[in-house]
Design a protein around this motif. Structure first.
Motif, PDB file in Angstrom:
ATOM      1  N   ASP A 201      41.913 -99.298 -57.789  1.00 31.86           N
ATOM      2  CA  ASP A 201      42.929 -99.265 -56.735  1.00 31.86           C
ATOM      3  C   ASP A 201      42.251 -99.316 -55.361  1.00 31.86           C
ATOM      4  N   GLN A 202      42.424-100.418 -54.657  1.00 32.43           N
ATOM      5  CA  GLN A 202      41.757-100.608 -53.374  1.00 32.43           C
ATOM      6  C   GLN A 202      42.592-100.112 -52.182  1.00 32.43           C
ATOM      7  N   ASP A 203      43.758 -99.568 -52.442  1.00 30.31           N
ATOM      8  CA  ASP A 203      44.585 -99.050 -51.357  1.00 30.31           C
ATOM      9  C   ASP A 203      44.043 -97.710 -50.861  1.00 30.31           C
ATOM     10  N   PRO A 204      44.271 -97.386 -49.579  1.00 32.11           N
ATOM     11  CA  PRO A 204      43.854 -96.072 -49.074  1.00 32.11           C
ATOM     12  C   PRO A 204      44.747 -94.977 -49.628  1.00 32.11           C
ATOM     13  N   ASP A 216      40.580 -94.816 -44.473  1.00 35.30           N
ATOM     14  CA  ASP A 216      39.406 -95.693 -44.484  1.00 35.30           C
ATOM     15  C   ASP A 216      38.680 -95.774 -45.815  1.00 35.30           C
ATOM     16  N   TYR A 217      39.127 -95.045 -46.830  1.00 39.30           N
ATOM     17  CA  TYR A 217      38.457 -95.056 -48.129  1.00 39.30           C
ATOM     18  C   TYR A 217      39.467 -95.419 -49.211  1.00 39.30           C
ATOM     19  N   SER A 218      39.068 -96.279 -50.110  1.00 42.06           N
ATOM     20  CA  SER A 218      39.984 -96.691 -51.174  1.00 42.06           C
ATOM     21  C   SER A 218      40.118 -95.592 -52.217  1.00 42.06           C
ATOM     22  N   LYS A 219      41.235 -95.634 -52.917  1.00 40.22           N
ATOM     23  CA  LYS A 219      41.411 -94.686 -54.015  1.00 40.22           C
ATOM     24  C   LYS A 219      40.364 -94.908 -55.101  1.00 40.22           C
ATOM     25  N   TYR A 221      37.225 -95.806 -54.651  1.00 43.12           N
ATOM     26  CA  TYR A 221      35.981 -95.157 -54.232  1.00 43.12           C
ATOM     27  C   TYR A 221      36.095 -93.645 -54.376  1.00 43.12           C
TER      28      TYR A 221
END
Length: 275
Positions: A201-204, A216-219, A221
């Motif tokens: 999941d690349q959404d914040p 500023d950080y993806s879920k 990461y």
């Protein structure tokens, strides 16, 4: 805390005596000593009376004993605190889930006179609905021209419902404790970043929250950090959670000022509880 350390403490009229979990040494905490530590040694802006928070569930007799002891300790705390220009002393309403005891506790505290008043003995296992039932009457027993503080609460829905019932202030370890365990609070409810569904999941976390950890950080990461037990993951989620709670309280203040809090409450419940 008197209740949370009940297994290693002894309670008497005079004081609470604790056994250290580190070396077994004895430590005596009286209402007077509690005030000295908070007001003089720590320089606290808000000082709390020493009280007994009775574990839930409690029979009315036991709840009354705790309430009456707390009231006597309230007087001793006030005597020790005296009058101070730059510090405030709060009394603590007790009485478990008994309306008559909450009323009596409030009356006794107001006879003593405090800068603010706390509602204690909730969020100790009774559940959200039972807590709200007590809050339907407990805040109204306290002065409207003094801060009303709900101790140890809580989840976002708890805060909204308590504000709706007249509470002004809160404290809780939830934002950072949840962050340490991989949980993020959002406008749509809590997210468990340990779950595999966040791995790609690349959404914040929540772009509506004005915080770098939220935006500023993806879920994905954050999921990686939590699964790898990296301290940075705990830090970022704690940072986000604190920012979310700040955003929530700011939104409530704005809605109250605009006269739209009723609608805010309905919208929040619909959005937050659907998760």
């Amino acid at each position: 805390q008197v209740m949370s350390l009940s297994g290693i403490s002894k309670l008497t009229e005079e004081a609470v005596t604790f056994s250290s979990h580190i070396d077994g040494s004895k430590h005596v905490l009286t209402p007077e000593r509690s005030i000295q530590i908070q007001a003089d040694r720590l320089g606290s802006d808000i000082v709390m009376q020493l009280d007994e928070c009775v574990a839930w569930p409690a029979e009315e007799k036991r709840a009354r004993e705790g309430m009456e002891l707390s009231a006597r300790w309230a007087q001793r705390s006030k005597n020790a605190f005296g009058t101070r220009d730059a510090q405030a002393l709060f009394g603590i309403q007790q009485g478990s889930t008994y309306e008559n005891l909450r009323r009596e506790s409030s009356e006794r505290l107001q006879e003593i006179g405090f800068d603010g008043y706390a509602i204690g003995g909730l969020a100790v296992g009774e559940g959200h609905e039972a807590m709200c039932e007590v809050l339907d009457y407990a805040p109204e027993f306290l002065p409207k021209d003094r801060p009303r503080y709900l101790m140890g609460v809580g989840k976002p829905i708890d805060l909204v419902e308590a504000v709706y019932r007249g509470v002004d202030m809160f404290d809780c370890v939830l934002p950072t404790r949840a962050g340490r365990h991989g949980q993020a609070w959002t406008w749509d409810g809590p997210l468990n970043l340990k779950n595999a569904r966040f791995a790609e999941d690349q959404d914040p976390l929540d772009p509506e929250v004005p915080c770098p950890a939220s935006q500023d950080y993806s879920k994905a990461y954050l999921h990686h950090l939590i699964r790898a037990d990296e301290i940075l993951g705990k830090i970022l989620l704690s940072w986000h959670n604190i920012a979310f709670f700040q955003a929530l309280t700011a939104a409530m203040r704005a809605a109250i000022a605009e006269g739209t809090f009723e609608q805010f409450r309905r919208d929040f419940r619909a959005r937050h509880l659907k998760a």
